[in-house]
Design a protein around this motif. Sequence first.
Motif: not given
Length: 356
Positions: A80-86, A88-91, A137-141, A243-249
């Motif tokens: 998942x996206x996250x700032x430094x130190x956060x 992240x989800x791993x899928x 998440x950015x790269x996957x998108x 067109x917007x979309x809603x999704x998550x890693x």
Amino acid sequence: MTNPYTLVSDQKQNLLLEGLNELTKHHIEQCALYRSMIEKSSLPSNSNRLEAVPYLPVQLFKMMDLTSIPKSDVVKTLTSSGTTGQQVSKIYLDKETAAAQSRALVDVMKPLLGSQRLPMIIFDTKSVLKDRRSFSARGAGILGFANFGRHHFYAMFDDMTVDWDGLEDFLLEHRNSKILLFGFTYMVWKHVYQEAKRSGKTLDFGDSILIHGGGWKKLQDEAVDSTTFKSELKRVLGIQKVHNYYGMVEQVGSIFVECKQGHLHTPHFADVIVRDSLSFKPLPYGQQGLIQVQSLLPRSYPGHSLLTEDLGTIHGEDDCPCGWKGKYFTVAGRIPKAELRGCSDTYGFGQGGSNS
């Protein structure tokens, strides 16, 4: 490919309930951590309604490795996206789940984009795609949506400045074609729109369609809503269709795309439920609460029923003026941090509003 917006409520609920129950049993058998959580909560593996399917809070994927496949079967790891130190989800994806998610994305986007691959501008830098086995998440998108394009042009340098000359050359070369534009909401706004406005750049995007998602929180902090986003991109950059979309890693492939009425729609293989942020009971349509997402796609990890940190409202089902069937909804943004801290203490995972 099938149109994923044709099933009415009864047909869809039967399909989803059968598939989600099967996935719950599958993950109980294959994922020891998931099995332990379900057993400790005394939740049934077979539910008689969608609201009763056990769900996990999406934060769990930041705290532990949840996987239903052997390590040797992992072909791709998404973060998942996250700032430094956060955290992240791993899928973890195997071939079967990765392929299912790719097919689902094609089905979801086909009603908007058609069957032809379009010349494509990606408002990002190519360096995001360096490691093909591990994606943010950015790269996957980017990788997922790149399948809808041809002659891909990455419009950003590594320092996130726009390659204006390259962009103008690409638009000139494809001036007689429909063009697909893709980017993440905040990046399009900050790095493309604001820079064009500041520098007085004028571009003719012609017959183009922009697909964008993610990053709304930063725009909301700047008091930019969906209507402003669309009108300003049209005024400054001449982009007519947005067109917007809603999704998550945690549920890649199960994205919810915005129709021409401005509503996000649930395809036949996914659904949303809105829950009260304190009691976690399902809320009636028209009331805002926490979004729960359900999907038939995740087999390599127990992500088929997740409670998110996002607030949203379901506005109706099967009767959107756009003609697409299924529930349609809007997202208001993340739950406030103070509430989120309270939620993370209260809910571990649940079923229909009861938590053990």
